[in-house]
Scaffold this motif. Structure first.
Motif: not given
Length: 855
Positions: A776, A780, A783-784, A833, A837
């Motif tokens: 995760t 993350s 994605f960020s 994000n 997800w």
């Protein structure tokens, strides 16, 4: 079964359809993003544009009330009987209804008031006037009933107050008595009137003839009001009327109010821009989803080729898939568009009593459906053409360096894909021109799209190179999750570059919608009438005493805004007498009587365009002119212009050129330094905002102390115009909110489309011992970074693009919005994000053995 189908000699659309349908049916979830992207684009085109143009049509219908007609021909004196007859012939020949309105000024008196008052007299045919709108009357009766004979008159409350009369009394006009039968509370075409006094009397045309007020040489305005038959060519009729002679001024319902007209123009421009943006963002989502889909099926394509399938056969399968997805998304979009068209009027009705009629318009639905399917096919071309170059050996060894290098060396095989990209640009430009109705708008959009893609691709390449370098140099110092998250961006098969480009373009156009909305709303609301007041004051001499009196009255909601003017005459420009200047005769005549005003510093509402404004307190004669006056009278900076002002000759250099905004308190086009013209007689005009219920007592107080001041109560008319402008603003907000929501959905789908490429990666990480928490954190970080960089670059490009559009199509100024840029960066990172997800959460629950065995 699929392999057997491929092996057949005859591979028609039926066989391709079976294979394509089985593939769609096997995993329908992965195609939701394609359908959603198409649906959002089509819904924006059919729903937003359909409702927007229906709403614009409603505003145009309401705008007719502002002149009480479709078209008016107006003359301020000098209209010959031959011209009047010709105008009437044109009206009859066009099948239009025509009525004549005459307005003049006269002294009116009554037995209850010693001093006669100057009033405006308006003569109409009460059986025809007004064609549009409703005249407010007390008692609430028809105008034809209250003006049933040539002895009747209806008057305004101001006249009743000053002449101390009421219905049932008589007033004297032109030496004849008129019986007051009612009170006029509102006139739909009040702003179109040619005369200013607030005290008004309406009489019939027979009553005007009886009064003898209009004789040869009388000062009167004639207005011919046309109600056109359905389908009449408005511009052709205007052209015919222009040939009737000089001193005829034409205006149609589109020009009845500058505020409404500007709001309509801005709304139309905004609709075109938002439609284009919705199409671009929707097509972008389609391109990303289809590219991801074909990349996932690269192994299947390689197997089919290894078994003997031709490239054209494989392309046929995926072309049919694309067409089905485009049609499915289009049908869903049309349904959503229908809901949009029906829901917007209901939402507006919660705020405004006037519910717009929005009939279902299939043309916008068909247009949206066609463009959605066409855009889907266009944006699927490059990956489809790329199928021709798929080599099974390279696909199965694609993660190896030698295979990747061999693929890059065969650049000639990518020519068809490049040609497909050119075809996309050409097709998209044609669509942009069709939607925007302008070759120029289409050009700016395509140029913005191309430059943005190139810039984002360059930034993506630089970013990946920098990240690779950072990870290599600081591998030991970086936390494990950060190191893997950054390295994830440039891992083989990640396609971070294409995702970053797509996400950046989506952010750019979605942010552009928001910034355009703010720009349009600023323009629309600033164009609203009555912002400076609803009670207008003319011929003011003692400005300080009047301001103090009004400020003490109940219901006064603003400070009195007064601007002084002086009547002048231009004598020469650079030594050339006015009569010899190279100007049209009308322009030279206008120079004989000019109203000028004075100011210390640059007044609010004026924007300096060229030159320099004088210093405060300057006593040296200088001149600043508006852009309109510069163009009308062919003036240039440095010209030395001579005026005659109240018997004094003044020569002033032209030192500044300004642009006057709609709300500017200075309405005149020529401004001098205040102290340079000290001692000259100044007349003031202005406005104040008063609660409509308190206007009569404020008027009475002004009349008692300053009987020579003319007061005009335009509260009712201004309220109607303001309601129209406010409706436009509300609709712009709704349209923008829908378009922004559509953009967010498609942006999310662009990120979510990477889900299927993560399945194997998650399985490998789990097999190597990575925990759910570690995976995760890695994702993350990825994605960020993608979201933040896309937000930064897309936000900057959005500000630049909005600046260009505001300057070229809205004709207004736009300043870089740093706050929105910061917000876009944060929102893009959070959205990336969230979308990532929501789409990837399920793959964390898959067992590694399931995934690795499936390969």
């Amino acid at each position: 079964m699929a392999n057997a189908s491929v092996a057949q000699n005859s591979f028609g659309f039926k066989t391709a359809s079976k294979i394509g349908w089985r593939e769609l049916r096997a995993s329908p979830g992965k195609f939701i993003f394609v359908i959603l992207a198409v649906a959002v684009g089509v819904a924006a085109l059919s729903g937003v544009k359909g409702f927007g143009y229906a709403f614009r049509g409603m505003l145009l219908r309401n705008a007719k009330q502002l002149i009480a007609a479709d078209l008016q021909a107006q003359s301020w004196g000098g209209l010959s009987s031959e011209q009047a007859a010709k105008i009437e012939r044109i009206g009859r020949a066009s099948g239009s209804e025509l009525t004549r309105v005459t307005e003049t000024v006269s002294m009116a008196g009554s037995s209850k008031q010693r001093f006669p008052q100057m009033i405006s007299v308006k003569a109409v045919d009460p059986r025809a006037y007004p064609y549009y709108g409703k005249i407010g009357l007390v008692p609430n009766d028809k105008l034809a009933s209250l003006l049933a004979n040539d002895h009747s008159a209806v008057v305004t409350p101001e006249l009743e107050m000053r002449l101390k009369v009421k219905p049932g009394d008589t007033i004297r006009l032109g030496g004849k008595d008129f019986f007051v039968t009612g009170t006029v509370t509102s006139e739909p075409d009040r702003l179109a009137s040619g005369f200013g006094p607030g005290m008004r009397a309406l009489i019939s045309r027979e009553g005007l003839a009886r009064s003898g007020l209009v004789q040869f040489g009388s000062r009167a305005a004639e207005r011919f009001l046309f109600k056109l038959k359905p389908g009449a060519n408005l511009d052709r009729i205007k052209g015919q009327l222009e040939d009737t002679g000089r001193r005829i001024y034409l205006s149609d319902y589109r020009e009845g109010s500058p505020a409404v007209g500007k709001a309509l123009d801005n709304t139309t421009t905004f609709l075109s821009l938002v439609s284009l943006i919705a199409l671009i963002v929707g097509s972008l989502g389609v391109a990303m989803a289809m590219y991801s889909h074909l990349q996932q099926h690269m192994d299947t394509i390689a197997v089919m080729k290894a078994l003997g399938a031709r490239a054209t056969q494989i392309m046929k399968i995926y072309l049919l898939q694309t067409l089905w997805l485009g049609v499915a998304g289009g049908l869903l979009g049309v349904a959503v568009g229908a809901i949009v068209q029906k829901s917007f009027p209901w939402l507006i009705h919660q705020v405004f009593a006037l519910l717009p009629e929005v009939p279902w318009d299939w043309s916008f639905s068909i247009q949206g459906m066609s463009l959605g399917v066409l855009a889907t096919l266009l944006f699927t071309l490059p990956p489809l053409l790329g199928v021709r170059n798929v080599r099974p050996s390279l696909v199965f060894r694609r993660d190896m360096s030698d295979a990747a290098a061999a693929s890059r060396r065969n650049w000639r095989e990518k020519v068809p894909s490049w040609m497909g990209s050119l075809l996309i640009l050409a097709g998209f430009y044609a669509i942009a021109v069709w939607l925007g109705g302008s070759w120029r708008m289409g050009f700016y959009f395509m140029a913005g799209l191309i430059l943005s893609v190139l810039l984002l691709a360059l930034i993506a390449a630089v970013l990946l190179g920098v990240l690779r370098r950072i990870v290599k140099l600081f591998s030991g110092q970086l936390p494990v999750s950060v190191r893997h998250g950054l390295a994830n961006l440039y891992r083989p098969g990640n396609q971070a570059r294409s995702v970053l480009v797509a996400l950046g373009i989506g952010v750019m156009f979605t942010s552009t919608t928001y910034l355009l909305q703010r720009t349009i709303l600023r323009e629309v609301t600033s164009e609203g009438p009555g912002r400076e007041g609803n009670l207008f004051l003319l011929d003011v001499r003692n400005s300080n005493a009047l301001s103090a009196l009004i400020a003490a009255q109940p219901g006064v909601r603003s400070k009195v805004q007064l601007v002084g003017y002086i009547v002048a005459r231009m004598l020469s420009n650079n030594g050339v007498p006015t009569e010899r200047l190279n100007l049209r005769k009308e322009r030279r005549e206008n120079l004989q009587t000019i109203r000028i005003t004075t100011a210390e510093a640059l007044p609010d509402g004026l924007t300096l365009r060229k030159g320099e404004w004088w210093q405060a307190g300057s006593t040296i004669a200088a001149l600043a002119v508006s852009e309109q006056a510069r163009d009308d009278f062919k003036l240039r900076l440095g010209d030395r212009i001579q005026f005659q002002i109240a018997g004094r000759t003044v020569t002033a250099p032209l030192v500044a050129i300004f642009r006057r905004e709609q709300r500017a308190p200075v309405r005149y086009d020529l401004v001098f330094p205040q102290k340079a013209l000290s001692g000259l007689p100044v007349t003031y005009y202005g406005a104040v905002h008063v609660n409509p219920a308190n206007i009569p007592e404020v008027e009475e107080a002004i009349f008692e102390k300053f009987p020579t001041v003319t007061v005009m109560n335009l509260a009712d008319v201004l309220n109607r115009i303001q309601e129209a402008v406010d409706q436009v603003a509300l609709v712009v907000r709704f349209l923008a909110a829908f378009a922004i929501l559509a953009g967010i959905i498609i942006l999310a789908s662009s990120v979510a489309g990477t889900r299927y490429r993560r399945v194997r990666e998650v399985a490998v990480l789990k097999a190597l011992g990575a925990t759910r928490k570690r995976i995760t954190a890695i994702f993350s970080i990825e994605f960020s970074v993608l979201g933040a960089v896309a937000g930064l670059v897309g936000g900057i490009l959005a500000n630049v693009f909005t600046r260009i559009l505001a300057d070229k199509f809205i004709n207004t100024h736009f300043d870089f919005d740093w706050i929105s840029l910061l917000a876009v960066i944060v929102v893009s990172a959070l959205l990336a994000n969230l979308a990532g997800w929501l789409a990837s959460s399920r793959i964390l629950n898959q067992r590694p053995l399931e995934v690795l065995r499936a390969e």
